[in-house]
Design a protein around this motif. Structure first.
Motif, short mmCIF file in Angstrom:
data_model
loop_
_atom_site.label_atom_id
_atom_site.label_comp_id
_atom_site.label_asym_id
_atom_site.label_seq_id
_atom_site.Cartn_x
_atom_site.Cartn_y
_atom_site.Cartn_z
N CYS A 150 0.81 -1.24 0.00
CA CYS A 150 0.00 0.00 0.00
C CYS A 150 0.83 1.28 0.00
O CYS A 150 0.34 2.34 0.37
CB CYS A 150 -0.98 0.01 1.19
SG CYS A 150 -2.39 -1.10 0.96
N HIS A 151 2.10 1.19 -0.44
CA HIS A 151 2.89 2.41 -0.59
C HIS A 151 2.26 3.33 -1.62
O HIS A 151 2.41 4.56 -1.56
CB HIS A 151 4.32 2.07 -1.00
CG HIS A 151 5.14 1.50 0.11
ND1 HIS A 151 5.05 1.97 1.41
CD2 HIS A 151 6.08 0.51 0.15
CE1 HIS A 151 5.89 1.31 2.19
NE2 HIS A 151 6.51 0.40 1.45
N ARG A 155 -0.01 5.50 0.27
CA ARG A 155 0.74 6.45 1.12
C ARG A 155 1.38 7.55 0.27
O ARG A 155 1.50 8.69 0.72
CB ARG A 155 1.81 5.70 1.90
CG ARG A 155 1.26 4.72 2.92
CD ARG A 155 2.35 4.09 3.77
NE ARG A 155 1.79 3.10 4.67
CZ ARG A 155 1.64 1.81 4.37
NH1 ARG A 155 2.04 1.37 3.19
NH2 ARG A 155 1.10 0.98 5.23
N ASP A 156 1.78 7.19 -0.95
CA ASP A 156 2.44 8.16 -1.83
C ASP A 156 1.46 8.87 -2.76
O ASP A 156 1.87 9.58 -3.68
CB ASP A 156 3.51 7.45 -2.67
CG ASP A 156 4.64 6.91 -1.81
OD1 ASP A 156 4.84 7.41 -0.68
OD2 ASP A 156 5.32 5.95 -2.25
N PHE A 183 -6.52 3.10 5.61
CA PHE A 183 -6.96 4.13 4.69
C PHE A 183 -8.48 4.10 4.54
O PHE A 183 -9.09 3.03 4.58
CB PHE A 183 -6.32 3.95 3.31
CG PHE A 183 -4.82 4.09 3.31
CD1 PHE A 183 -4.23 5.34 3.29
CD2 PHE A 183 -4.01 2.96 3.36
CE1 PHE A 183 -2.85 5.47 3.29
CE2 PHE A 183 -2.63 3.08 3.36
CZ PHE A 183 -2.05 4.33 3.34
N GLU A 191 -5.05 -1.41 6.00
CA GLU A 191 -3.86 -0.62 6.32
C GLU A 191 -4.20 0.74 6.92
O GLU A 191 -3.31 1.55 7.17
CB GLU A 191 -3.01 -0.43 5.07
CG GLU A 191 -2.40 -1.72 4.53
CD GLU A 191 -1.36 -2.31 5.47
OE1 GLU A 191 -0.62 -1.53 6.10
OE2 GLU A 191 -1.32 -3.56 5.60
N ASP A 201 -9.33 8.64 1.11
CA ASP A 201 -7.94 8.31 0.80
C ASP A 201 -7.82 7.55 -0.53
O ASP A 201 -6.91 7.82 -1.32
CB ASP A 201 -7.33 7.45 1.91
CG ASP A 201 -7.18 8.22 3.22
OD1 ASP A 201 -6.91 9.43 3.17
OD2 ASP A 201 -7.34 7.60 4.29
#
Length: 251
Positions: free
Chosen positions: A93-94, A97-98, A128, A126, A162
């Protein structure tokens, strides 16, 4: 020790995890060998776990995912061009995040929506916030929201999510107002939130289905340049399952 008043106070304070753990400790004589600090630590751990589970259940409920899918059930056996390494990298899940996007394309029945829901459910796990929308229905709802005055509130809500999963992108050509609505949604989210899109159309055809060249450039600029692309191919999995079912019924 007066246990019932203690349990009632824990319930009143909404410390349901600690309340359940305390009741369980009373039924486990071996735990009396632990120190007060150790038993308190177990109670706090249980409360934290209960709260995490409640928040997760709330996020999944609010996501309104079309399919109950999870990444652990992804099937790589079918020849549909799904890259195992690419999927493995997305599981951390980067991308969310990015504030990166994911674009899933391919013919009907190859599992675009299912895979999108699986990745979205992993994002929920995660931490979100996620929301699923079919593009035709969303555009219709936005049109209605303009008439009853809810449009600013609806748009603000979409901007806060998100991970926004837009399913069935490009089923029909966009009208001028729909183009502008989509641009506003993506402008609010660009480099701030993540958007996931599923479409039967290859990405190279999105420009023409959007229509207006200027708005199409603006929309695609905000959508595809920081996106992970997952082009799927092959025969419909639904057709394959029906064939298998018929074969089993015939034997």
């Amino acid at each position: 020790m007066l246990l019932n008043p203690t349990l009632e106070k824990l319930q009143t304070l909404k410390l349901t995890g600690m309340s359940k753990a305390l009741e369980e400790q009373l039924q486990a004589p071996d735990l009396y060998q632990l120190s007060f600090e150790e038993r308190l630590g177990l109670l706090l751990d249980r409360e934290a776990t209960e709260r995490d589970n409640r928040r997760l259940n709330t996020r999944i409920k609010q996501a309104r995912l079309r399919q109950a899918a999870c990444v652990e059930d992804i099937d790589f056996r079918h020849a549909r061009g799904l890259d195992r390494e690419q999927v493995r990298q997305l599981l951390n899940c980067h991308w969310a995040r990015d504030h990166q996007n994911i674009l899933l394309t391919g013919p009907t029945g190859v599992g675009k929506t299912w895979l999108g829901c699986a990745l979205a459910q992993k994002a929920c796990r995660e931490g979100f916030t996620v929301r699923y929308h079919r593009v035709p229905r969303l555009l219709q709802d936005l049109h209605i929201a303009k008439g009853d005055g809810r449009y600013p509130k609806v748009m603000a809500g979409l901007a806060r999510i998100d991970v926004l999963l837009l399913d069935d992108w490009g089923l029909s050509a966009f009208t001028d107002q729909q183009r502008r609505d989509v641009l506003e949604i993506l402008e609010d989210r660009h480099n701030l939130k993540s958007t996931m899109v599923t479409s039967q159309l290859p990405i190279e055809h999105w420009h023409e289905v959007i229509g207006n060249p200027t708005l199409a450039d603006a929309i695609l600029d905000r959508l595809i340049h920081n996106a992970h692309r997952i082009p799927l191919q092959g025969e419909s999995l639904r057709k394959k399952r029906r064939k298998v079912a018929k074969a089993k019924a015939a034997t």
